[in-house]
Design a protein around this motif. Structure first.
Motif, PDB file in Angstrom:
ATOM      1  N   ARG A  92      16.907  37.060  50.100  1.00  0.00           N
ATOM      2  CA  ARG A  92      17.962  36.049  50.089  1.00  0.00           C
ATOM      3  C   ARG A  92      19.176  36.504  49.309  1.00  0.00           C
ATOM      4  O   ARG A  92      20.318  36.219  49.666  1.00  0.00           O
ATOM      5  CB  ARG A  92      17.406  34.756  49.479  1.00  0.00           C
ATOM      6  N   GLY A  93      18.924  37.159  48.164  1.00  0.00           N
ATOM      7  CA  GLY A  93      20.006  37.607  47.295  1.00  0.00           C
ATOM      8  C   GLY A  93      20.151  36.791  46.031  1.00  0.00           C
ATOM      9  O   GLY A  93      20.933  37.146  45.153  1.00  0.00           O
ATOM     10  N   TRP A  94      19.402  35.726  45.892  1.00  0.00           N
ATOM     11  CA  TRP A  94      19.421  34.903  44.680  1.00  0.00           C
ATOM     12  C   TRP A  94      18.106  34.137  44.581  1.00  0.00           C
ATOM     13  O   TRP A  94      17.393  33.972  45.575  1.00  0.00           O
ATOM     14  CB  TRP A  94      20.611  33.937  44.677  1.00  0.00           C
ATOM     15  N   SER A  95      17.781  33.682  43.382  1.00  0.00           N
ATOM     16  CA  SER A  95      16.541  32.947  43.160  1.00  0.00           C
ATOM     17  C   SER A  95      16.782  31.444  43.249  1.00  0.00           C
ATOM     18  O   SER A  95      17.900  30.966  43.022  1.00  0.00           O
ATOM     19  CB  SER A  95      15.957  33.282  41.777  1.00  0.00           C
ATOM     20  N   ALA A 154      16.677  21.927  38.175  1.00  0.00           N
ATOM     21  CA  ALA A 154      16.563  23.003  39.164  1.00  0.00           C
ATOM     22  C   ALA A 154      17.684  24.006  38.917  1.00  0.00           C
ATOM     23  O   ALA A 154      18.732  23.669  38.348  1.00  0.00           O
ATOM     24  CB  ALA A 154      16.651  22.453  40.586  1.00  0.00           C
ATOM     25  N   ALA A 155      17.462  25.243  39.338  1.00  0.00           N
ATOM     26  CA  ALA A 155      18.459  26.288  39.096  1.00  0.00           C
ATOM     27  C   ALA A 155      18.398  27.346  40.179  1.00  0.00           C
ATOM     28  O   ALA A 155      17.360  27.548  40.825  1.00  0.00           O
ATOM     29  CB  ALA A 155      18.235  26.927  37.727  1.00  0.00           C
ATOM     30  N   VAL A 156      19.520  28.010  40.364  1.00  0.00           N
ATOM     31  CA  VAL A 156      19.585  29.216  41.181  1.00  0.00           C
ATOM     32  C   VAL A 156      20.067  30.334  40.278  1.00  0.00           C
ATOM     33  O   VAL A 156      20.815  30.099  39.320  1.00  0.00           O
ATOM     34  CB  VAL A 156      20.526  29.040  42.388  1.00  0.00           C
ATOM     35  N   GLY A 157      19.644  31.562  40.557  1.00  0.00           N
ATOM     36  CA  GLY A 157      20.008  32.662  39.676  1.00  0.00           C
ATOM     37  C   GLY A 157      20.239  33.956  40.420  1.00  0.00           C
ATOM     38  O   GLY A 157      19.810  34.119  41.577  1.00  0.00           O
ATOM     39  N   ALA A 158      20.910  34.883  39.757  1.00  0.00           N
ATOM     40  CA  ALA A 158      21.183  36.190  40.349  1.00  0.00           C
ATOM     41  C   ALA A 158      21.190  37.244  39.251  1.00  0.00           C
ATOM     42  O   ALA A 158      21.586  36.967  38.111  1.00  0.00           O
ATOM     43  CB  ALA A 158      22.517  36.193  41.095  1.00  0.00           C
ATOM     44  N   HIS A 210      25.475  27.119  46.036  1.00  0.00           N
ATOM     45  CA  HIS A 210      25.456  27.540  44.632  1.00  0.00           C
ATOM     46  C   HIS A 210      24.818  28.922  44.486  1.00  0.00           C
ATOM     47  O   HIS A 210      25.225  29.724  43.639  1.00  0.00           O
ATOM     48  CB  HIS A 210      24.699  26.527  43.787  1.00  0.00           C
ATOM     49  N   GLY A 211      23.807  29.196  45.322  1.00  0.00           N
ATOM     50  CA  GLY A 211      23.163  30.502  45.257  1.00  0.00           C
ATOM     51  C   GLY A 211      24.105  31.620  45.659  1.00  0.00           C
ATOM     52  O   GLY A 211      24.162  32.678  45.012  1.00  0.00           O
TER      53      GLY A 211
END
Length: 249
Positions: free
Chosen positions: A182-185, A196-200, A230-231
């Motif tokens: 995907r390229g991000w978590s 909740a969060a998205v990360g890179a 957001h990701g």
């Protein structure tokens, strides 16, 4: 001071930082040293200005510890180079932005940009963040070679921080594969319930992961509907910071 005494003093200092304000008995249990040794370390730390007591004889860190730790935040110019991009990311997403750097088996939060919303994600600066339980950690692990993931999983069982934390090694490997594709978590409530969060991952000049960033917020706003946008914003910000650090991305 003998090497053993230095190690004991550092262990006591870290225990104070994790538990402050903390009494002598609590610190003794935490570090597993004789009470007389802990007391001697505390008195030495107080003498050199790293610790102090409050009006209830509980121990706390002084601002000297903060001053030294704050300098560590700019080691390798990570924070300085990242901040302009992080500010843009915060404006774009409207949520809390975290920047974390590796320290052993964990990440340490080195910068936080807060949202204007009253209901928000919050982690204190200096917080140690488990790799398996966080959006930043999963993004960081996904950017590591498979041998590093193997070593991390071999070091011991994964702790459940919340009921949604991924603790099964196979499930974590599957999650990391998704992050790479995907390229991000995406980490819904794995580190904090209701958040909740998205990360890179942020890469260094050798293309190895040097840090990670995340966009975090309460699940009433951080829903599946915003994960993709957001990701992508997080991944773009991480790539820009990576280029600032000299990564060939």
């Amino acid at each position: 001071m003998a090497t053993g005494s230095v190690v004991s003093a550092i262990r006591v200092l870290e225990a104070v930082g994790e538990r402050q304000p903390a009494g002598l008995s609590e610190l003794t249990r935490a570090v597993g040293l004789p009470k007389s040794t802990v007391q001697r370390c505390l008195l030495t730390l107080a003498e050199v200005g790293w610790c102090r007591t409050d009006d209830r004889a509980r121990w706390l860190l002084t601002y000297r510890a903060f001053a030294v730790g704050n300098r560590a935040r700019d080691a390798g110019e990570l924070r300085e180079r990242a901040l302009p991009v992080l500010h843009e990311l915060q404006m774009t997403t409207g949520e809390t932005i975290h920047l974390a750097a590796p320290d052993g088996r964990e990440l340490v939060l080195v910068e936080r940009l807060d949202t204007a919303h009253r209901l928000r994600a919050f982690l204190p600066l200096g917080q140690r963040i488990p790799l398996h339980a966080s959006a930043t950690g999963q993004a960081y692990l996904a950017a590591c070679p498979e041998s590093a993931v193997d070593a991390h999983l071999a070091a011991g069982p994964l702790e459940a921080v919340t009921p949604r934390t991924v603790v099964d090694p196979d499930a974590l490997r599957a999650r990391l594969a998704e992050v790479r594709a995907r390229g991000w978590s995406i980490n819904p409530q794995g580190l904090s319930e209701g958040i909740a969060a998205v990360g890179a991952a942020i890469l260094g000049p050798d293309r190895a992961p040097a840090a990670a960033l995340s966009v975090s917020g309460p699940t009433v706003r951080m829903t599946e509907a915003v994960f993709d946008g957001h990701g992508r914003a997080a991944a773009d910000a991480a790539a820009r910071i990576s280029r600032e650090l000299g990564a060939p991305v």
